[in-house]
Structure formats: C-alpha cells, structure tokens
Design a protein around this motif. Sequence first.
Motif, PDB file in Angstrom:
ATOM      1  N   MET A   1      22.954 -21.651  95.780  1.00 41.75           N
ATOM      2  CA  MET A   1      22.536 -22.997  96.198  1.00 41.75           C
ATOM      3  C   MET A   1      21.652 -23.630  95.122  1.00 41.75           C
ATOM      4  N   SER A   2      21.744 -24.938  94.962  1.00 33.80           N
ATOM      5  CA  SER A   2      20.936 -25.627  93.954  1.00 33.80           C
ATOM      6  C   SER A   2      19.449 -25.572  94.329  1.00 33.80           C
ATOM      7  N   ALA A   3      18.598 -25.946  93.350  1.00 34.22           N
ATOM      8  CA  ALA A   3      17.152 -25.937  93.625  1.00 34.22           C
ATOM      9  C   ALA A   3      16.848 -26.948  94.728  1.00 34.22           C
ATOM     10  N   PRO A   4      15.897 -26.637  95.613  1.00 34.19           N
ATOM     11  CA  PRO A   4      15.589 -27.589  96.683  1.00 34.19           C
ATOM     12  C   PRO A   4      14.933 -28.854  96.143  1.00 34.19           C
ATOM     13  N   ILE A   5      15.179 -29.973  96.815  1.00 37.95           N
ATOM     14  CA  ILE A   5      14.540 -31.234  96.438  1.00 37.95           C
ATOM     15  C   ILE A   5      13.069 -31.169  96.824  1.00 37.95           C
ATOM     16  N   LEU A   6      12.850 -30.650  98.015  1.00 34.54           N
ATOM     17  CA  LEU A   6      11.487 -30.592  98.532  1.00 34.54           C
ATOM     18  C   LEU A   6      11.246 -29.187  99.064  1.00 34.54           C
ATOM     19  N   GLU A   7      10.088 -28.640  98.744  1.00 33.41           N
ATOM     20  CA  GLU A   7       9.817 -27.284  99.203  1.00 33.41           C
ATOM     21  C   GLU A   7       8.372 -27.160  99.678  1.00 33.41           C
ATOM     22  N   ALA A   8       8.208 -26.634 100.883  1.00 31.70           N
ATOM     23  CA  ALA A   8       6.868 -26.318 101.385  1.00 31.70           C
ATOM     24  C   ALA A   8       6.744 -24.809 101.309  1.00 31.70           C
ATOM     25  N   ARG A   9       5.664 -24.339 100.681  1.00 33.58           N
ATOM     26  CA  ARG A   9       5.465 -22.880 100.554  1.00 33.58           C
ATOM     27  C   ARG A   9       4.208 -22.468 101.288  1.00 33.58           C
ATOM     28  N   ALA A  20      -2.886 -26.038 113.309  1.00 30.87           N
ATOM     29  CA  ALA A  20      -1.772 -26.938 113.654  1.00 30.87           C
ATOM     30  C   ALA A  20      -0.487 -26.522 112.954  1.00 30.87           C
ATOM     31  N   ASN A  21      -0.623 -25.959 111.751  1.00 34.44           N
ATOM     32  CA  ASN A  21       0.528 -25.426 111.005  1.00 34.44           C
ATOM     33  C   ASN A  21       0.125 -24.071 110.452  1.00 34.44           C
ATOM     34  N   GLU A  22       0.959 -23.064 110.688  1.00 32.96           N
ATOM     35  CA  GLU A  22       0.597 -21.729 110.222  1.00 32.96           C
ATOM     36  C   GLU A  22       1.689 -21.136 109.340  1.00 32.96           C
ATOM     37  N   ASP A  23       1.418 -21.097 108.041  1.00 33.23           N
ATOM     38  CA  ASP A  23       2.289 -20.408 107.100  1.00 33.23           C
ATOM     39  C   ASP A  23       3.738 -20.900 107.171  1.00 33.23           C
ATOM     40  N   ILE A  24       3.894 -22.214 107.137  1.00 30.01           N
ATOM     41  CA  ILE A  24       5.253 -22.781 107.236  1.00 30.01           C
ATOM     42  C   ILE A  24       5.887 -22.869 105.853  1.00 30.01           C
ATOM     43  N   SER A  25       7.088 -22.329 105.726  1.00 32.74           N
ATOM     44  CA  SER A  25       7.856 -22.480 104.496  1.00 32.74           C
ATOM     45  C   SER A  25       9.174 -23.147 104.855  1.00 32.74           C
ATOM     46  N   LEU A  26       9.546 -24.132 104.071  1.00 34.35           N
ATOM     47  CA  LEU A  26      10.774 -24.871 104.347  1.00 34.35           C
ATOM     48  C   LEU A  26      11.323 -25.400 103.024  1.00 34.35           C
ATOM     49  N   ALA A  27      12.594 -25.195 102.799  1.00 35.60           N
ATOM     50  CA  ALA A  27      13.205 -25.740 101.590  1.00 35.60           C
ATOM     51  C   ALA A  27      14.229 -26.777 102.013  1.00 35.60           C
ATOM     52  N   ILE A  57      -2.535 -36.119 104.746  1.00 32.78           N
ATOM     53  CA  ILE A  57      -3.592 -35.122 104.928  1.00 32.78           C
ATOM     54  C   ILE A  57      -3.318 -33.944 103.984  1.00 32.78           C
ATOM     55  N   LYS A  58      -4.382 -33.226 103.654  1.00 32.74           N
ATOM     56  CA  LYS A  58      -4.238 -32.124 102.700  1.00 32.74           C
ATOM     57  C   LYS A  58      -4.096 -30.794 103.436  1.00 32.74           C
ATOM     58  N   PRO A  59      -3.194 -29.919 102.973  1.00 32.59           N
ATOM     59  CA  PRO A  59      -3.088 -28.602 103.607  1.00 32.59           C
ATOM     60  C   PRO A  59      -4.352 -27.782 103.395  1.00 32.59           C
ATOM     61  N   SER A  60      -4.658 -26.877 104.344  1.00 32.88           N
ATOM     62  CA  SER A  60      -5.778 -25.954 104.147  1.00 32.88           C
ATOM     63  C   SER A  60      -5.403 -24.941 103.076  1.00 32.88           C
ATOM     64  N   SER A  61      -4.122 -24.547 103.091  1.00 32.02           N
ATOM     65  CA  SER A  61      -3.617 -23.701 102.007  1.00 32.02           C
ATOM     66  C   SER A  61      -2.107 -23.861 101.925  1.00 32.02           C
ATOM     67  N   GLY A  62      -1.549 -23.402 100.816  1.00 34.82           N
ATOM     68  CA  GLY A  62      -0.111 -23.531 100.598  1.00 34.82           C
ATOM     69  C   GLY A  62       0.200 -24.608  99.579  1.00 34.82           C
ATOM     70  N   GLN A  63       1.472 -24.761  99.282  1.00 33.69           N
ATOM     71  CA  GLN A  63       1.904 -25.612  98.177  1.00 33.69           C
ATOM     72  C   GLN A  63       3.099 -26.467  98.580  1.00 33.69           C
ATOM     73  N   ILE A  64       3.138 -27.689  98.063  1.00 36.16           N
ATOM     74  CA  ILE A  64       4.298 -28.555  98.302  1.00 36.16           C
ATOM     75  C   ILE A  64       4.889 -28.960  96.950  1.00 36.16           C
ATOM     76  N   LEU A  65       6.179 -28.757  96.796  1.00 38.15           N
ATOM     77  CA  LEU A  65       6.840 -29.080  95.539  1.00 38.15           C
ATOM     78  C   LEU A  65       7.916 -30.134  95.773  1.00 38.15           C
ATOM     79  N   ASP A  70       4.518 -29.739  91.554  1.00 36.86           N
ATOM     80  CA  ASP A  70       3.505 -29.505  92.583  1.00 36.86           C
ATOM     81  C   ASP A  70       2.841 -30.838  92.962  1.00 36.86           C
ATOM     82  N   ILE A  71       3.009 -31.251  94.207  1.00 34.20           N
ATOM     83  CA  ILE A  71       2.411 -32.521  94.655  1.00 34.20           C
ATOM     84  C   ILE A  71       1.315 -32.279  95.694  1.00 34.20           C
TER      85      ILE A  71
END
Length: 262
Positions: A1-9, A20-27, A57-65, A70-71
């Motif tokens: 599969m191609s690289a994801p457009i948007l990725e939450a890690r 409210a959100n716990e360790d959500i990852s989504l590509a 709003i800013k995440p407490s932790s994790g990364q959004i690409l 990295d945004i």
Amino acid sequence: MSAPILEARNITKRFGGLTANEDISLALHAPVGHVVSVIGPNGAGKSTFFKMLSGFIKPSSGQILLHGQDITGMSPHRIARLGLVRTFQETTIFPDLTAMEHVSLAHQLHREASDLEVIFGMPRARGDEIRLGESAREILELMELHAVGDTEARHLPQGLLRLLGMAMGLASRPQVLLLDEPYAGLNPEETNRAVAITRKVAASGVSILLVEHDMKAVMAISDRIHVLYFGKKIAEGTPAEIRENPKVIEAYLGTEDEELGL
Ligand SMILES: Nc1ncnc2c1ncn2[C@@H]1O[C@H](COP(=O)(O)OP(=O)(O)OP(=O)(O)O)[C@@H](O)[C@H]1O
Ligand SMILES: [Mg+2]
C-alpha cells in the motif's frame, strides 16, 4: 500500500483526569474517491481526535503526520495551508452574505498577493481576483449550489447551509477534508443529496475523513471505518467487516445508534 496521506501515531489526549483519546493510531490511505469514517458512541472521543488532527487542540502525546511531515502542535492556519482543513461550522455563516460571497471570503485564506498589493490593485492581486472568482464558481458548481450563488445565507435551508460549509472548506483547496457530523439534523432527502455530493467531492481528488452518527450514511459512503469507544480504537475495517464485528456490536448495544443499521 502507498504511504498514508494522514497518519496519527499513538495519540493521547487528557483533559485533567479524563482521557478523551488513548493511544490512537490511524493511517488514512485514501486513493482519489475514497472516504474514511470514524464512528463511535457519544463521548467516544471522535471530535477531540479531529480537533487534534486539524490543530485546534494539542495532543498530550503522540504524533500527527501529513504527507509524512510532522504537523503535531501546528496552528490550524498552518495546517490548512499544508492541505488539511476542517469544515466551517454554522457559526461561521453570515446571514446577509450570499453563498458566493461566503466561498470568496474563505478563498481569501488562499490568496497569493499581499494585502498592500490588493489595496493598490496591482497586477498580481487582479490576477488573483479573477482566478479566485472562477475557482469559487467551480466549487459552487461541484457542490450543486450554483443556482443559489446569489442567495443570501438567511434564505437557505439547513441542508444547503451544510453544503455551503463544505464549499467554504474546499475554498482553500485541501487535500484532506475533515467533516464532523455533516449530516446531523438533515432530513433523509437532504442526507442522500449531501452523501452523493460528498462522494463527488472525494472523486474530484480530495481525501475525506468523516465523523458521523447516521449509520446508514456511514455504511453507504465509507471505504473504510475506524471505531472509537471510550477514547480507544477498537476496530478498523470495511463497512461489511465493521457491521459484523462483535466488539463494535457490543459497543453500540444500548445506545441510540443501535437500531440505525449496525
Ligand atoms: N475541552 C474539554 N475539556 C474537558 N473534557 C472534554 C473536552 N472536550 C471533550 N471532553 C470530553 O472528552 C470526551 C470525548 O469527547 P468528544 O467530544 O471528543 O466525543 P465525541 O465522540 O465527539 O462525542 P459525540 O458523538 O457526542 O460528538 C467526553 O467525555 C467529553 O466530555
Ligand atoms: Mg463529537
């Protein structure tokens, strides 16, 4: 599969003691024409997740690409410029402005000329104006709002105001458009129309990420569905897989959405 457009890690968001959100990852792998949905019972954390993706709003932790960049923690404005936009809500509708004026207003975000150049009517600014006028008309056509382009917003029914909100989101030419409950409060006829138009927008080259409670609409429109429950992702799959998933069925038991087609 191609690289994801948007990725939450591994996104986590805490509001005091509440997670409210716990360790959500989504590509989001969304080839042209695809729609990906995020569903879950009330309070599952869907809007919180969208607000983090779009910089409100800013995440407490994790990364959004976004396209690998990295945004995380960037302002909504910067993220919009990089191609990810959350739709405008009704509160950003001005009763006395026409549909066309709303899209033009949203276009200002996307203008290339500086304010000074606009004031002095310099060539680049005039070129911008013509280009943006054409682009606004194109967007109204895509959204099937061209017939009401000159109608003031206060005369438009709810169904068309929703489409106008989406049209305003499209004005900054996003690659990814986030829609949070775009069909809430619409009657079945308005919903069908809005679903068909959403699909057309996706086919025009925009990846769509959708939060929606109307299960019939979600099942009809989505290529892939992610399910949140009490802040955690509990399932991911095609509509057929999600409908059969025991964890999802259990999460929805006893909720208002139970009978809505799951
Ligand atoms: N700014 C905030 N401060 C404190 N708690 C919040 C805040 N925003 C959301 N929450 C809480 O986080 C949880 C998730 O809320 P969120 O709005 O993301 O859910 P949702 O899935 O969008 O729900 P709905 O389907 O009702 O729109 C809820 O318990 C909510 O009360
Ligand atoms: Mg919500």
